[in-house]
Design an enzyme around this catalytic site. Structure first.
Site, PDB file in Angstrom:
ATOM      1  CD  GLU A 199       7.786  -7.704   2.929  1.00 31.27           C
ATOM      2  OE1 GLU A 199       6.715  -7.264   2.484  1.00 31.27           O
ATOM      3  OE2 GLU A 199       8.529  -7.040   3.690  1.00 31.27           O
ATOM      4  CG  ASP A 264       1.697   1.135   5.317  1.00 29.42           C
ATOM      5  OD1 ASP A 264       2.599   0.564   4.678  1.00 29.42           O
ATOM      6  OD2 ASP A 264       0.508   1.118   4.973  1.00 29.42           O
TER       7      ASP A 264
END
EC number: 2.7.1.167
Length: 480
Positions: A199, A264
């Protein structure tokens, strides 16, 4: 690092906003190829539903004792109802917006012999109108929270994230973002963003060397108006990069079972630790250790304070500090473990002076299941049972010593006068799968055995190690 801050994990009042999903798992064995097509035939023996996407982030926070609510969009359908039930079981408050015109995002996985055979995605991307609904709801509830965490899975519910972050910052809240957009300027105003390496590169980050990574990250956070970047780098660990500093954290070398949901866990742990009062550097260090633990588990797993602080003690070369779950939180932790399919073992005793017999007994008890709960007679109970000179060690110290054992997951005191110095009432609260007692008892003599058997559990009696007893230890001390 101040491990006493783990006593304040429940200080976190976090709102998770983002793309919520239902993860469905179909487990079964595959022993033949279909005659209809060259694919394996899986005989399904178990169905499992889990909170996914932003809901998994919220689940990670709840398992770390943070107070968490979830804001996202679901459909008026069976998957949405199932997801809301899961949130209730995980102690996650729901701020979900239900839409009749849009299905709940669901991902269905077929698993055989610990391998994923196929994944089916049932989803439609959200529109700006859907995102406006979240923005309106966020405006109503933002004042109730200290931290707002945006979990972007690029499904469209955060299409208006620029306005959302502006709203949250105007309310003077801390903002964290797990990004998916290539244009990180969409997250302007965020206190922390947590991109992974791919990313980061998609957003224009350069990775030729450590200095290049640092300069590139600082350029991005400066141009995008972001305070800090936590760059997760897979086998290279993590880097916390601010305009003035860079801290590198090596990956924790463990056997990797599944990287699903590791991101997460990282952002959830970072949020909870910041809310507990940890400096950012220490909070990232803990998040890095949490990632090392969670990738050793199958599926989108979580970590709990007990296993995290045990790992911290090893990592810090054993500081002598050991986190002890507050007694009031233990029953919730047990419930979460049961929801995860773990087998709960219960035993009890005074454990006044810990000796080799105790250690061996507790290890044997733990080996029968996944988690061991120890019911511990309080001081008044021991005095009634053993005499006014006992206990030698007070309740808090006995509980601390037991909690430091790798075999013991939770310690709960009992022995109020109305309990008659037996753990029967506590056993009913815990409702263990296996009740263990040491000595020469028969099952009908063990407090709580009748209840456990009636619930479908089992009762085991273990032999004590000959020559080991607290009374003998005390007698030997007195003779010397």
């Amino acid at each position: 690092m101040d491990l006493s801050l783990f006593k304040h994990l429940s200080n976190a009042k976090v709102l998770v906003v983002g793309d919520v999903m239902l993860d469905r798992y179909w487990h079964g064995d595959s022993g033949r190829i279909s005659p209809e097509a060259p694919v394996p035939v899986v005989k399904v023996s178990q169905l499992e539903d889990k909170a996914g996407g932003a809901a998994n982030v919220a689940k990670n926070i709840a398992h770390l004792d943070g107070k968490v609510s979830l804001l996202g969009i679901i459909g008026d359908d069976e998957s949405g109802e199932t997801l809301q039930k899961l949130l209730n079981h995980e102690h996650i408050a729901s701020e979900l917006v239900i839409q009749n015109d849009h299905p709940t995002i669901a991902k269905m996985r077929v698993i055989s012999r610990h391998q994923q055979i196929v994944r089916l995605d049932l989803e439609e991307n959200f529109t700006a109108a859907h995102s406006q609904l979240l923005l309106d709801r966020l405006r109503d509830v933002v004042s109730d929270y200290d931290f707002v965490l945006f979990s972007d899975y690029n499904k469209g519910s955060l299409a208006l994230i620029e306005q959302m972050i502006s709203l949250v910052k105007s309310a003077d809240k801390i903002v964290l973002v797990d990004p998916k957009a290539k244009d990180l300027s969409r997250y302007r105003g965020a206190d922390f963003i947590t991109p992974n390496l791919s990313e980061f590169k998609a957003a224009g980050g350069e990775v030729g060397s450590e200095q290049i990574i640092t300069d590139s990250a600082r350029k991005i956070i400066h141009e995008c108006g972001i305070n800090a970047m936590l760059l997760t780098r897979s086998e290279q660990g993590m880097s916390l990069i601010t305009p003035d500093e860079k801290y590198d954290f090596p990956a924790q070398v463990r056997e990797v079972s599944d990287v699903t949901g590791a991101g997460d866990t990282v952002i959830a742990t970072l949020t909870v630790m910041l809310a507990a009062g940890m400096p950012a550097k220490d909070a990232v260090e803990v998040a890095n250790l949490a990632a090392g633990l969670v990738v050793a588990k199958l599926g989108a797993a979580t970590v709990r304070p007990e296993e995290l602080t045990r790992k911290l003690n090893q990592y810090l070369l054993d500081t002598g500090e050991h986190y002890q779950t507050p007694f009031t939180d233990v029953l919730q932790h047990i419930e979460l473990a049961k929801n995860a399919g773990e087998t709960i073992v219960f035993t009890n005793g005074c454990f006044d002076i810990l000796h080799a017999g105790h250690v061996r007994y507790l290890a044997q008890a733990k080996a029968m299941g996944h988690r061991l709960v120890v019911g511990l007679n309080n001081d008044e109970s021991i005095a009634r049972l053993k005499g006014p000179e006992r206990p030698i060690n007070p309740l808090e110290e006995r509980a601390m010593v037991l909690s430091a054992l790798s075999s013991v997951d939770w310690v709960i005191p009992f022995g109020q006068e109305d309990q008659n110095d037996t753990p029967a009432q506590l056993i009913e609260q815990v409702n263990p799968d296996i009740l263990v007692k040491g000595g020469d008892y028969t099952v009908d003599q063990i407090a709580g055995a009748e209840f456990v058997l009636a619930q479908g559990g089992r009762v085991e009696v273990l032999e004590f190690l000959n020559g080991c007893s607290t009374s003998n230890v005390i007698k030997k001390i007195k003779t010397h």
